[in-house]
Design an enzyme around this catalytic site. Sequence first.
Site, mmCIF file in Angstrom:
data_model
loop_
_atom_site.group_PDB
_atom_site.id
_atom_site.type_symbol
_atom_site.label_atom_id
_atom_site.label_comp_id
_atom_site.label_asym_id
_atom_site.label_seq_id
_atom_site.Cartn_x
_atom_site.Cartn_y
_atom_site.Cartn_z
ATOM 1 N N LEU A 186 0.873 -1.260 -0.066
ATOM 2 C CA LEU A 186 0.117 0.125 -0.065
ATOM 3 C C LEU A 186 1.056 1.443 -0.022
ATOM 4 O O LEU A 186 1.853 1.520 0.936
ATOM 5 C CB LEU A 186 -0.832 -0.101 1.216
ATOM 6 N N CYS B 213 0.389 8.429 -2.925
ATOM 7 C CA CYS B 213 1.313 7.916 -4.036
ATOM 8 C C CYS B 213 1.641 8.718 -5.155
ATOM 9 O O CYS B 213 2.869 8.710 -5.905
ATOM 10 C CB CYS B 213 0.599 6.857 -4.907
ATOM 11 N N CYS C 276 11.834 27.113 2.132
ATOM 12 C CA CYS C 276 11.998 25.479 2.347
ATOM 13 C C CYS C 276 13.429 25.249 2.553
ATOM 14 O O CYS C 276 13.899 24.491 3.470
ATOM 15 C CB CYS C 276 11.156 24.878 1.630
#
Length: 415
Positions: A179, A183, A366
Amino acid sequence: MWDTLLDRFLTGMMVEDRLSLTYPDGTTRDYGPDTGGSAHLAIADTATLRALIVNPDLGLGEGYMNGTITPRNCTLDDALTIIVRNRFKGHIPSWVVMANRVRFHMRRFIQNNAPAAARKNVAHHYDISDDLYRLFLDEDMQYSCAYFRDDAMTLEDAQVAKKAHIAGKLRLEPGMRVLDIGCGWGGMALTLAGDHGCHVTGITLSENQLATARRRAETAGLSNQIEFRLEDYRHTTGTFDRIVSVGMLEHVGVPNFDTYFGRVAELLDQDGVALIHTIGRSAPPMAHSSWINKYIFPGGYVPSLSELAPAMERSGLWQTDIEVWRLHYAKTIRHWRERFEAHLDEIAQTYDDRFVRMFRYYLTVCILAFEHQMQAVYHLQLAHRRDAVPLIRDYLYGAESPDSTAARSRITEDA
């Protein structure tokens, strides 16, 4: 009034570097010692001054986006580096400290992320346009931290190394049911199916990513091994030999950590292994950036390990390995920003200057979070059984696997 308050703010904050600020009336004032780095910002109007006082994080980001705060004789990187470096070392006004505390304690409401809200938040960022992401990501469209075994690695090689490292931690065997929670555009699922012979179920809340992932699986001839679904992890059923989740935990939110790790425990076979790859703080929790929450990742949050540990413990899963990646994400995003800047002409055909400045600001803050703040990437390997993986880490650092070598060769040939 607003210029006086900002003057006091910067006088107390700047203790290591020199920040020069040109105010709307044209006067320039210098803050901090002339012994470290230096940068110069110009502010165009009083409204921006006010915004910087009310909410410095939001005001600075919006000011740059709107073109009312501009670097002079320096780069955005230079200016933000100095601000970030001094932010936690100098004196911050009491009203800013109080506002940050309020936002911190409100995070359980801000990050509720019920299924409908979670889907809307994901669409805000990931459903902009696949074409934009293709311009700055690697060819496999990995939108998460790469793994730089050495500084000379290309972004493509480092992303292949990341997937190989994760696959090694999963201890995969052909035919296993995997799983993939969150994704993305399908790159991890394609690798686990194509290189390791697994049957992968990939779930996402992004319609754009779902459509692209399905096309990629069909093109690769792997549709019989991969199923991609538009599905919330809270609604997934069945059991899986392996669970992988890369860059998705940051979207879960503090109120849902117990649910998230509880679902991993429920969905994971008793002999299974899970690998959670997530950004995290190697320091006590703090309020998340209000600018990032508003413009980039609504409902997002970078958790401290101390916030994740209780939920992992309550799940009943063994923490079979926890690895910390330092600076790898800074290197990754510097590659992304370089590619983003190299494609500005193409980006400008679709997006306006404000969007370009927003995205540049996002990538830059970031980078600096990983270079100058207590931010890293965690690999949380979890299992029901304490002996589900070898008892020492040697199995991760042997000779490079044939699978990862083959994956790199395919990318090179496709290029």
